[in-house]
Design an enzyme around this catalytic site. Structure first.
Site, PDB file in Angstrom:
ATOM      1  N   SER A  98      83.895  29.916  19.516  1.00  0.00           N
ATOM      2  CA  SER A  98      84.094  30.655  18.269  1.00  0.00           C
ATOM      3  C   SER A  98      85.167  30.070  17.355  1.00  0.00           C
ATOM      4  O   SER A  98      85.376  30.595  16.254  1.00  0.00           O
ATOM      5  CB  SER A  98      84.429  32.116  18.568  1.00  0.00           C
ATOM      6  OG  SER A  98      83.274  32.816  18.986  1.00  0.00           O
ATOM      7  N   LYS A 101      84.256  29.385  13.832  1.00  0.00           N
ATOM      8  CA  LYS A 101      84.323  30.414  12.800  1.00  0.00           C
ATOM      9  C   LYS A 101      85.532  30.239  11.881  1.00  0.00           C
ATOM     10  O   LYS A 101      85.547  30.803  10.780  1.00  0.00           O
ATOM     11  CB  LYS A 101      84.332  31.796  13.448  1.00  0.00           C
ATOM     12  CG  LYS A 101      83.025  32.127  14.163  1.00  0.00           C
ATOM     13  CD  LYS A 101      83.106  33.424  14.931  1.00  0.00           C
ATOM     14  CE  LYS A 101      81.759  33.675  15.629  1.00  0.00           C
ATOM     15  NZ  LYS A 101      81.913  34.132  16.988  1.00  0.00           N
ATOM     16  N   SER A 165      84.838  38.741  15.952  1.00  0.00           N
ATOM     17  CA  SER A 165      84.208  37.458  16.253  1.00  0.00           C
ATOM     18  C   SER A 165      82.685  37.575  16.253  1.00  0.00           C
ATOM     19  O   SER A 165      81.997  36.978  17.084  1.00  0.00           O
ATOM     20  CB  SER A 165      84.697  36.911  17.608  1.00  0.00           C
ATOM     21  OG  SER A 165      84.375  35.546  17.740  1.00  0.00           O
TER      22      SER A 165
END
Length: 429
Positions: A98, A101, A165
């Site tokens: 993640s 991101k 997330s």
């Protein structure tokens, strides 16, 4: 022939002396041509203002042996100076999870600034994004739990990415910015190259497995520094401890450092079974800000502990010190062929360095200015370098020196007179 400085050097020295005498003898004849000497000498004005910091400064001090971080790689950087304070295998490639991101949010905020999207704009959830939500609902990756066809505000999606997330929210944002995730991925990789991420590659907006993707601790620190400089408002979202969406139970921020260290205000965590537990954390204490990167820890608890150790080490062992330059940070420098005889020169960025607290008073500076400076000079033109070194002569940071104002070209008499001055200076130097 050896290299002992024998007769060939004397012959060259004699020839040079004869050339100088011939040049002096021809001076009067040359002066008649001075009027045509209107082309700036020694390189002319510099181009656009250079970056405030150049290169990748080395770590300021050897870290203690017991600081060894239990992760695949780690890096600690001072966000004000860009100096690396601790590095452990920082160029090792790992799956981003993640952490991808962070790049997604960076591009979203670029799009906001360019007016391509707006915080209160509503966008439609695609089927592809909804499927990511369904996966989360059956125990899969994290999500905002969006429904296909649902209309959602951009700002809510940003919160869903920064705090919860949400993989589904990341995909919806990517489609809103670029029209499709494929086009968004092209933007991600192009932007990565533009900001100097030398070893990173992205294949989607969320970091789930699929395609070629990898990052490094050094690249993630560089991305974090870029985001902090370009979009500091992102911290308003990454610092939020919980995210509430509709009637779902509040989702806590995956960055557990927010709950144990009041100095921490972002940025992002990541986890995949094949990658381990990642965190890119930033914290502020007084005027100092640090970025700690831990990649591939064995557990969430371990990544939190190791990132905390890095932050504590950086704040406890180091300090930032500002070096002097000229009077009140500026210096007047002569200019030839200009409408004014002098120009103000200043550092392009605050001349601050990070040093161990025991060496705070031992830094020194070295100034190199282009000589001569010849008009015209644009405002912000680079004219030199301020080099900051520690007591052992190691370069800690270099800061470009730039003009504080423009100096247009002078009139005919000024150009003629300064051409004469430059000619004499060249002949008798």
């Amino acid at each position: 022939m050896g290299f002992d400085g024998g007769h060939p050097h004397r012959r060259r020295a004699g020839a040079a002396a004869r050339r100088r005498r011939a040049r002096r003898q021809g001076l009067l004849a040359v002066l008649g041509l001075v009027l045509v000497l209107t082309v700036p000498l020694a390189g002319g004005p510099a181009g656009p203002q250079a970056a405030a910091q150049e290169g990748a400064p080395a770590a300021d001090a050897a870290a203690p042996a017991d600081l060894r971080i239990q992760a695949r790689s780690a890096l600690l950087v001072d966000a004000v100076t860009g100096q690396e304070l601790y590095a452990q295998d920082p160029d090792r490639r790992v799956l981003p999870a993640s952490l991808a991101k962070i790049m997604t949010l960076d591009l979203v905020f670029h799009a906001l600034e360019q007016g391509k999207i707006a915080l209160d704009q509503e966008v439609t959830v695609s089927e592809a994004a909804w499927r990511l939500s369904v996966q989360a609902g059956i125990g899969g990756p994290s999500a905002m739990f969006l429904r296909v066809g649902e209309r959602v505000r951009i700002e809510d999606l940003i919160r869903g990415v920064a705090v919860a997330s949400g993989n589904d929210a990341s995909l919806v944002l990517a489609e809103a910015v670029a029209g499709s995730e494929q086009a968004f991925v092209t933007m991600m990789n192009r932007h990565a190259a533009e900001i100097g991420l030398q070893a990173s590659r992205f294949s989607n907006s969320h970091g789930l497995p699929g395609g070629e993707q990898h990052v490094t601790a050094r690249d993630m620190a560089r991305l974090a520094l870029h985001v902090l400089a370009a979009h500091p408002e992102i911290l308003e979202y990454t610092s939020q401890k919980t995210f509430t969406w509709k009637d779902f139970a509040p989702q806590p921020n995956y960055n557990r450092l927010l709950f144990r260290d009041r100095r921490v205000d972002g940025l992002k965590t990541g986890h995949l079974a094949a990658a381990g537990f990642h965190v890119v954390a930033t914290a502020k204490e007084g005027e100092r800000r640090l970025v700690a990167v831990v990649l591939g820890a064995a557990s969430d608890a371990l990544r939190v502990r190791e990132a905390q150790r890095l932050l504590d080490y950086g704040f406890q062992q180091f300090t930032n010190t500002r070096v002097a330059f000229g009077e009140e940070g500026r210096q007047m420098v002569p200019v030839y062929k200009g409408a004014r005889p002098r120009v103000t020169v200043e550092p392009a960025a605050p001349p601050v360095v990070t040093v161990p607290k025991t060496e705070a008073g031992e830094v020194r500076t070295r100034v190199e200015l282009r000589d001569p400076l010849v008009a015209p000079l644009a405002q912000g033109a680079r004219v030199g370098t301020l080099t900051i070194e520690d007591a052992r002569g190691r370069v800690l940071r270099t800061v470009p020196l730039v003009t504080a104002e423009a100096v247009p070209r002078g009139g005919l008499f000024r150009v003629f007179w300064d051409s004469v001055r430059l000619l004499f200076r060249d002949l008798f130097a």
